[in-house]
Design a protein around this motif. Structure first.
Motif, PDB file in Angstrom:
ATOM      1  N   VAL A  45     -96.810 -49.785 -90.755  1.00 21.24           N
ATOM      2  CA  VAL A  45     -98.225 -49.807 -91.105  1.00 21.24           C
ATOM      3  C   VAL A  45     -98.462 -48.618 -92.028  1.00 21.24           C
ATOM      4  N   PHE A  46     -99.096 -48.869 -93.171  1.00 19.05           N
ATOM      5  CA  PHE A  46     -99.261 -47.843 -94.194  1.00 19.05           C
ATOM      6  C   PHE A  46    -100.671 -47.271 -94.191  1.00 19.05           C
ATOM      7  N   GLY A  47    -100.770 -45.984 -94.550  1.00 14.76           N
ATOM      8  CA  GLY A  47    -102.059 -45.377 -94.827  1.00 14.76           C
ATOM      9  C   GLY A  47    -102.533 -45.768 -96.222  1.00 14.76           C
ATOM     10  N   GLN A  48    -103.739 -45.266 -96.580  1.00 10.69           N
ATOM     11  CA  GLN A  48    -104.368 -45.666 -97.843  1.00 10.69           C
ATOM     12  C   GLN A  48    -103.793 -44.935 -99.042  1.00 10.69           C
TER      13      GLN A  48
ATOM     14  N   GLN B   9    -108.106 -49.237 -88.678  1.00  7.97           N
ATOM     15  CA  GLN B   9    -107.078 -48.549 -89.454  1.00  7.97           C
ATOM     16  C   GLN B   9    -106.212 -47.745 -88.493  1.00  7.97           C
TER      17      GLN B   9
END
Lengths: 114, 109
Positions: free
Chosen positions: B98-101, B2
């Protein structure tokens, strides 16, 4: 100004079936993207395109295909649907990398594979 | 692996107070960072961005802070309003994001 339009909004597929998720934008953006969002997770990049005729893989491309024949349209093809492809799919577009104004997202397609 | 992490799945804040959402990243090549807001059954909407050459950017009630040495990004919302209740995603990019949750923010009256 419609922005990014995705169709259909909902779909149920049987295992092994195929379908195309449609995405069109009317902002003359050169970059387009497909993301998927699984429950409790962030958005994962499937494929992206920096212009007509150019596509490239993202983080999770397996089981999908794309094409970009025009600036406006960026369809996502699912071949041989599997339960693991149950997700919400978002199409997005941007002018350049999107570092100033970000990406414009569609409202999503909720896909269930049974 | 991640590359962008939001370690708080949820946050509850009283109306009128400050909301602080946090985000950590691992890739030092990221050169721009964004925050998105998402309501149920809608696509994410862009809130605010910051370039890696800055450490702060403001837009009305929203301020984004970037600490490159700590690889940490935060979004401050002041004052928080009930309409701010949503899921917030941070994102970081070079050629693509890119994305976080996501963090679910709830503003209580």
């Amino acid at each position: 100004n419609a922005g990014v339009t995705q169709t259909p909004k909902f779909r149920i597929l049987k295992i092994g079936q195929s379908m195309t998720l449609q995405c069109t934008q009317d902002m003359n953006h050169n970059y387009m993207y497909w993301y998927r969002q699984d429950p409790g997770m962030g958005l994962k990049l499937i494929y992206y395109s920096v212009g007509a005729g150019i596509t490239d893989k993202g983080e999770v491309p397996n089981g999908y295909n794309v094409s970009r024949s025009t600036t406006e349209d960026f369809p996502l093809r699912l071949e041989l649907a599997a339960p693991s492809q149950t997700s919400v799919y978002f199409c997005a577009s941007s002018y350049g990398r999107g570092e100033i104004g970000g990406y414009t997202f569609g409202s999503g397609t909720r896909l269930t594979v049974v | 692996d991640q590359q962008v992490k939001q370690n708080s799945p949820s946050l509850s804040v009283q109306e009128g107070r400050i909301s602080i959402l946090n985000c950590d990243y691992t890739n030092s090549m990221f050169d721009y960072f964004l925050w998105y807001k998402k309501y149920p059954a809608e696509g994410p909407t862009f809130l605010i961005s910051i370039s890696s050459i800055k450490d702060k950017n403001e837009d009305g009630r929203f301020t984004v802070f970037l600490n490159k040495s700590a690889k940490h990004l935060s979004l401050h919302i002041v004052p928080s309003q009930p309409g701010d209740s949503a899921v917030y995603f941070c994102a970081a990019g070079t050629q693509k994001l890119v994305f976080g949750q996501g963090t679910r923010l709830t503003i209580n009256p």
